[in-house]
Every structure is written in C-alpha cells, then in structure tokens.
Write a protein that holds these residues in place. Structure first.
Motif, PDB file in Angstrom:
ATOM      1  N   GLY A   1      37.487  11.778  -6.904  1.00  0.00           N
ATOM      2  CA  GLY A   1      37.784  11.431  -8.284  1.00  0.00           C
ATOM      3  C   GLY A   1      37.093  12.320  -9.295  1.00  0.00           C
ATOM      4  N   GLY A   2      36.160  13.132  -8.834  1.00  0.00           N
ATOM      5  CA  GLY A   2      35.409  14.004  -9.724  1.00  0.00           C
ATOM      6  C   GLY A   2      36.146  15.284 -10.061  1.00  0.00           C
ATOM      7  N   SER A   3      35.465  16.160 -10.798  1.00  0.00           N
ATOM      8  CA  SER A   3      36.071  17.408 -11.257  1.00  0.00           C
ATOM      9  C   SER A   3      35.147  18.587 -10.992  1.00  0.00           C
ATOM     10  CB  SER A   3      36.341  17.341 -12.770  1.00  0.00           C
ATOM     11  OG  SER A   3      37.259  16.316 -13.083  1.00  0.00           O
ATOM     12  N   LEU A   4      35.758  19.731 -10.828  1.00  0.00           N
ATOM     13  CA  LEU A   4      35.049  21.001 -10.739  1.00  0.00           C
ATOM     14  C   LEU A   4      35.890  22.051 -11.450  1.00  0.00           C
ATOM     15  CD1 LEU A   4      33.841  21.241  -7.011  1.00  0.00           C
ATOM     16  CD2 LEU A   4      32.381  21.018  -9.029  1.00  0.00           C
ATOM     17  N   ARG A   5      35.224  23.086 -11.950  1.00  0.00           N
ATOM     18  CA  ARG A   5      35.945  24.220 -12.514  1.00  0.00           C
ATOM     19  C   ARG A   5      35.488  25.479 -11.805  1.00  0.00           C
ATOM     20  NH1 ARG A   5      35.845  26.407 -18.720  1.00  0.00           N
ATOM     21  NH2 ARG A   5      33.802  27.162 -18.046  1.00  0.00           N
ATOM     22  N   LEU A   6      36.433  26.110 -11.151  1.00  0.00           N
ATOM     23  CA  LEU A   6      36.160  27.362 -10.464  1.00  0.00           C
ATOM     24  C   LEU A   6      36.453  28.534 -11.389  1.00  0.00           C
ATOM     25  CD1 LEU A   6      37.715  26.692  -6.950  1.00  0.00           C
ATOM     26  CD2 LEU A   6      35.445  26.081  -7.815  1.00  0.00           C
ATOM     27  N   SER A   7      35.673  29.587 -11.223  1.00  0.00           N
ATOM     28  CA  SER A   7      35.858  30.786 -12.019  1.00  0.00           C
ATOM     29  C   SER A   7      35.991  31.996 -11.117  1.00  0.00           C
ATOM     30  CB  SER A   7      34.665  30.980 -12.960  1.00  0.00           C
ATOM     31  OG  SER A   7      34.791  32.169 -13.704  1.00  0.00           O
ATOM     32  N   CYS A   8      36.889  32.884 -11.466  1.00  0.00           N
ATOM     33  CA  CYS A   8      37.062  34.143 -10.748  1.00  0.00           C
ATOM     34  C   CYS A   8      36.829  35.263 -11.747  1.00  0.00           C
ATOM     35  CB  CYS A   8      38.462  34.229 -10.169  1.00  0.00           C
ATOM     36  SG  CYS A   8      38.845  35.814  -9.378  1.00  0.00           S
ATOM     37  N   ALA A   9      35.738  35.988 -11.546  1.00  0.00           N
ATOM     38  CA  ALA A   9      35.388  37.087 -12.437  1.00  0.00           C
ATOM     39  C   ALA A   9      35.648  38.416 -11.735  1.00  0.00           C
ATOM     40  CB  ALA A   9      33.923  36.983 -12.841  1.00  0.00           C
ATOM     41  N   ALA A  10      36.047  39.404 -12.530  1.00  0.00           N
ATOM     42  CA  ALA A  10      36.393  40.701 -11.957  1.00  0.00           C
ATOM     43  C   ALA A  10      35.462  41.791 -12.474  1.00  0.00           C
ATOM     44  CB  ALA A  10      37.832  41.059 -12.289  1.00  0.00           C
ATOM     45  N   SER A  11      35.377  42.870 -11.688  1.00  0.00           N
ATOM     46  CA  SER A  11      34.491  43.976 -12.038  1.00  0.00           C
ATOM     47  C   SER A  11      35.136  44.961 -12.991  1.00  0.00           C
ATOM     48  CB  SER A  11      34.077  44.709 -10.759  1.00  0.00           C
ATOM     49  OG  SER A  11      35.225  45.210 -10.084  1.00  0.00           O
ATOM     50  N   SER A  12      36.425  44.748 -13.286  1.00  0.00           N
ATOM     51  CA  SER A  12      37.140  45.704 -14.120  1.00  0.00           C
ATOM     52  C   SER A  12      38.132  44.988 -15.023  1.00  0.00           C
ATOM     53  CB  SER A  12      37.894  46.705 -13.228  1.00  0.00           C
ATOM     54  OG  SER A  12      38.797  47.476 -13.982  1.00  0.00           O
ATOM     55  N   VAL A  13      38.345  45.529 -16.214  1.00  0.00           N
ATOM     56  CA  VAL A  13      39.326  44.948 -17.127  1.00  0.00           C
ATOM     57  C   VAL A  13      40.749  45.135 -16.604  1.00  0.00           C
ATOM     58  CG1 VAL A  13      37.881  45.161 -19.166  1.00  0.00           C
ATOM     59  CG2 VAL A  13      39.411  47.042 -18.525  1.00  0.00           C
ATOM     60  N   LEU A  14      40.901  45.966 -15.564  1.00  0.00           N
ATOM     61  CA  LEU A  14      42.205  46.092 -14.929  1.00  0.00           C
ATOM     62  C   LEU A  14      42.690  44.743 -14.403  1.00  0.00           C
ATOM     63  CD1 LEU A  14      41.932  49.445 -12.922  1.00  0.00           C
ATOM     64  CD2 LEU A  14      43.345  48.997 -14.922  1.00  0.00           C
ATOM     65  N   PHE A  15      41.734  43.859 -14.184  1.00  0.00           N
ATOM     66  CA  PHE A  15      42.063  42.513 -13.708  1.00  0.00           C
ATOM     67  C   PHE A  15      43.033  41.820 -14.651  1.00  0.00           C
ATOM     68  CE2 PHE A  15      41.521  38.974 -11.088  1.00  0.00           C
ATOM     69  CZ  PHE A  15      41.113  37.842 -11.794  1.00  0.00           C
ATOM     70  N   ASN A  16      43.006  42.174 -15.907  1.00  0.00           N
ATOM     71  CA  ASN A  16      43.910  41.559 -16.885  1.00  0.00           C
ATOM     72  C   ASN A  16      45.369  41.915 -16.642  1.00  0.00           C
ATOM     73  OD1 ASN A  16      41.785  40.325 -18.204  1.00  0.00           O
ATOM     74  ND2 ASN A  16      41.557  41.953 -19.724  1.00  0.00           N
ATOM     75  N   TYR A  17      45.608  42.888 -15.768  1.00  0.00           N
ATOM     76  CA  TYR A  17      46.963  43.287 -15.429  1.00  0.00           C
ATOM     77  C   TYR A  17      47.358  42.821 -14.028  1.00  0.00           C
ATOM     78  CZ  TYR A  17      46.280  46.211 -19.498  1.00  0.00           C
ATOM     79  OH  TYR A  17      46.010  46.652 -20.769  1.00  0.00           O
ATOM     80  N   TYR A  18      46.550  41.924 -13.484  1.00  0.00           N
ATOM     81  CA  TYR A  18      46.792  41.421 -12.141  1.00  0.00           C
ATOM     82  C   TYR A  18      47.455  40.044 -12.174  1.00  0.00           C
ATOM     83  CZ  TYR A  18      44.155  44.929  -9.515  1.00  0.00           C
ATOM     84  OH  TYR A  18      43.736  46.085  -8.913  1.00  0.00           O
TER      85      TYR A  18
END
Length: 127
Positions: A15-32
């Motif tokens: 019943g609980g919540s979690l928020r996962l985060s995926c961080a990238a080493s490059s701004v190229l990630f914005n095009y993924y």
C-alpha cells in the motif's frame, strides 16, 4: 555512451509508495526513449512502463496501470517512476533502460530493443 543510474528503491509496506529515479551521464538522454523493467527472483525481465522522447506518451504494463506513473524532467535529464499502492508482487530489481529516438519500442517493451541499461535498484514490498 550514455550511462544510466537508478536510485530510490527500498523496503516498503504493502500500500506504500516509492519514487524511482533514472539519471543519465549525458544530456543525450533527453533524446532517448526510456523504459523501466523489473525482474523478480527466478523470473524474466518484465517491461513495466515506457515513455517517449518528448514525454508526450507513456505505456504501462497491465499489472501496474493506474498505480505507476512515468515522467521525465529534461532540465535534469532524469526519468522518474512514481509507484503507488505497492503490492508484494511488485518486488524485484528495477532497471532503467534507454534507446536513442525509437519511440516505437514502447509498443512492445522488448528487452533486447533497449541498448543502454542501469545497474538496477531493489524494491521490496513486504509487511
């Protein structure tokens, strides 16, 4: 080469919540195109959710639809997975995966179509 790092996993009660985060080493990630997969003990990878490059469309596995929300923050080059109403069957290692500008892969969320993977973060749902 874009490197992905997941964070935010942990132990939570049903019943609980979690928020996962995926961080990238490059701004190229914005095009993924980016997806979250999970792997429970003894099981194959399961596609959980996928988001398009522009963030305008998302897809969810039936098992998480209505409980999980995927989003992306291009200013920070991160993709988030908000997980609510967690169930014991949500337990597993959660992986972030990406592929350059290939929104069509969200339709199938086939593991082999994603070229870049993080190391995973453990999510355990248990009382």
């Amino acid at each position: 080469q874009v490197q992905l790092v997941e964070s935010g996993g942990g132990l939570v009660q049903p019943g609980g919540s979690l928020r996962l985060s995926c961080a990238a080493s490059s701004v190229l990630f914005n095009y993924y195109t980016v997806a979250w997969f999970r792997q429970a003990p003894g099981k194959e990878h399961e596609g959980v959710s996928c988001i398009t490059v522009r963030g305008s469309r998302a897809r969810y596995a039936d098992s998480v639809s209505g409980r999980f929300t995927i989003s992306r923050d291009k200013a920070k080059s991160v993709v988030l997975l908000q997980m609510n109403s967690l169930k014991p069957e949500d337990t597993g290692i959660y992986y972030c995966a990406g592929v350059y500008d290939s929104d069509r892969v969200c339709g199938s969320m086939v593991k082999d179509l994603f070229h870049h993977w993080g190391q995973g973060t453990q999510v355990t749902v248990s009382s």
